[in-house]
Design a protein around this motif. Structure first.
Motif, mmCIF file in Angstrom:
data_model
loop_
_atom_site.group_PDB
_atom_site.id
_atom_site.type_symbol
_atom_site.label_atom_id
_atom_site.label_comp_id
_atom_site.label_asym_id
_atom_site.label_seq_id
_atom_site.Cartn_x
_atom_site.Cartn_y
_atom_site.Cartn_z
ATOM 1 N N GLY A 1 0.605 -13.178 -35.048
ATOM 2 C CA GLY A 1 0.768 -11.908 -34.935
ATOM 3 C C GLY A 1 1.930 -11.182 -35.728
ATOM 4 N N THR A 2 2.514 -10.588 -34.821
ATOM 5 C CA THR A 2 3.898 -9.621 -35.346
ATOM 6 C C THR A 2 4.993 -10.274 -35.243
ATOM 7 N N GLY A 3 5.092 -11.515 -34.858
ATOM 8 C CA GLY A 3 6.103 -12.539 -34.966
ATOM 9 C C GLY A 3 7.207 -12.525 -34.217
ATOM 10 N N ASN B 1 -5.421 -13.189 -39.264
ATOM 11 C CA ASN B 1 -5.843 -11.679 -39.546
ATOM 12 C C ASN B 1 -4.791 -11.217 -40.437
ATOM 13 N N ASN B 2 -5.339 -10.636 -41.631
ATOM 14 C CA ASN B 2 -4.087 -10.318 -42.707
ATOM 15 C C ASN B 2 -3.534 -9.003 -42.274
ATOM 16 N N SER B 3 -4.102 -8.193 -41.578
ATOM 17 C CA SER B 3 -3.428 -6.991 -41.086
ATOM 18 C C SER B 3 -2.259 -7.316 -40.107
ATOM 19 N N MET B 4 -2.505 -8.257 -39.191
ATOM 20 C CA MET B 4 -1.572 -8.895 -38.161
ATOM 21 C C MET B 4 -0.314 -9.118 -39.097
ATOM 22 N N TYR C 1 4.751 -17.194 -44.547
ATOM 23 C CA TYR C 1 3.461 -16.739 -43.773
ATOM 24 C C TYR C 1 2.436 -17.021 -44.382
ATOM 25 N N VAL C 2 1.272 -17.484 -43.525
ATOM 26 C CA VAL C 2 0.224 -18.323 -44.001
ATOM 27 C C VAL C 2 -1.035 -17.679 -43.274
ATOM 28 N N GLN C 3 -1.980 -17.232 -43.811
ATOM 29 C CA GLN C 3 -3.228 -16.884 -43.402
ATOM 30 C C GLN C 3 -4.121 -18.030 -43.166
ATOM 31 N N ARG D 1 5.119 -9.908 -41.116
ATOM 32 C CA ARG D 1 6.162 -9.929 -42.347
ATOM 33 C C ARG D 1 6.932 -8.825 -42.485
ATOM 34 N N GLU D 2 6.505 -7.592 -42.294
ATOM 35 C CA GLU D 2 7.427 -6.147 -42.695
ATOM 36 C C GLU D 2 8.341 -6.233 -41.494
ATOM 37 N N LYS D 3 7.917 -6.590 -40.340
ATOM 38 C CA LYS D 3 8.906 -6.534 -39.234
ATOM 39 C C LYS D 3 10.024 -7.372 -39.168
ATOM 40 N N LEU D 4 9.809 -8.797 -39.531
ATOM 41 C CA LEU D 4 10.763 -9.793 -39.774
ATOM 42 C C LEU D 4 11.706 -9.479 -40.709
ATOM 43 N N HIS D 5 11.057 -8.722 -41.920
ATOM 44 C CA HIS D 5 12.010 -8.588 -43.089
ATOM 45 C C HIS D 5 12.911 -7.507 -42.762
ATOM 46 N N ASP D 6 12.359 -6.672 -41.948
ATOM 47 C CA ASP D 6 13.404 -5.514 -41.512
ATOM 48 C C ASP D 6 14.443 -5.849 -40.406
#
Length: 257
Positions: free
Chosen positions: A79-81, A103-106, A125-127, A111-116
């Protein structure tokens, strides 16, 4: 269980989506719709509906993983990591963490949260579908799946797939909602889950229906002993579990030897 629990059993072609009986292909689509809908507010809702306790459950999982610098970790249904972020710091640049989610949205939110957070370099990151993981045999030292197994259509296939990609000596940790250990707690939990949680989801995430599914999916998930037996059937050894918060959540652990 709630009085709305269905009596229909799963068949070769059908399974449960919450309390509804649906075709297996339909469940995959419906679960995807749920998590596309809640992805943006997922972290906020986790804090609200667990009163922040989910952070302690996840820390307990990390502490029980035995993870060390240089190891390779699969955070499945990550999910959100939240787990990935902690694993990344522990394994270091000599290690590797894969955040996988169907789930690509999750996955995008994670990805965005961990980059931040500045977490780059040792995370990919793998779907991926847990039932047919796209990794070679004997790849990972540790696989975790936190609050994801109950959404998998074929849990037995997922456990076998996880077993395949673990290295000999590797371990699986399943953190999941489970069955409260007392009748009083179970009744209180039902009141919260079916009367408050959907309203909270409607207010915060504009999606009470998805959180109604969440409550139902928890009730349909195998209890502690059944999940332990399923792990053993998939090949895992020395399987055990620990109840957290009175059995509302349980952490299952098994090894591949």
């Amino acid at each position: 269980m709630s009085e709305n629990t269905p009596i229909e059993q799963e068949t070769e072609n059908t399974t449960h989506f919450g309390y509804k009986t649906v075709n297996k292909e339909e469940k995959v689509k419906k679960v995807a719709e749920v998590f596309h809908s809640v992805a943006a507010k997922y972290d906020v809702m986790n804090d609200l509906m667990s009163f922040g306790i989910h952070r302690l459950w996840k820390r307990f999982t990390i502490d029980n993983s035995g993870v060390r610098a240089g190891q390779k970790v699969l955070d499945l249904a990550g999910g959100t990591g939240d787990l990935t972020a902690k694993f990344s710091r522990i394994v270091g640049q000599s290690g590797h963490v894969i955040l996988a989610d169907i789930n690509n949205s999750m996955l995008n939110v994670g990805r965005e949260k961990l980059h931040d957070l500045g977490i780059v370099g040792n995370v990919d990151y793998v779907q991926a579908n847990a039932e047919a993981l796209p990794f070679a045999d004997n790849t990972f030292d540790i696989v975790t799946i936190a609050f994801g197994l109950r959404n998998v259509t074929d849990k037995d296939a997922a456990l076998r797939s996880i077993y395949r990609v673990l290295k000999p000596g590797g371990r699986l940790l399943v953190l999941e909602f489970s069955k409260p250990s007392t009748e009083l707690l179970s009744k209180a939990y039902d009141i919260y889950s079916f009367n408050i949680l959907p309203k909270m989801g409607d207010l915060v995430a504009s999606d009470g229906e998805s959180y109604q599914y969440l409550a139902e999916s928890i009730r349909m998930h195998p209890d502690q002993e059944t999940l332990k037996q399923m792990m053993e059937t998939a090949g895992f050894e020395e399987c055990n579990y620990q109840n957290l918060t009175g059995g509302i959540v349980a952490l299952h652990k098994g090894f591949k030897f």
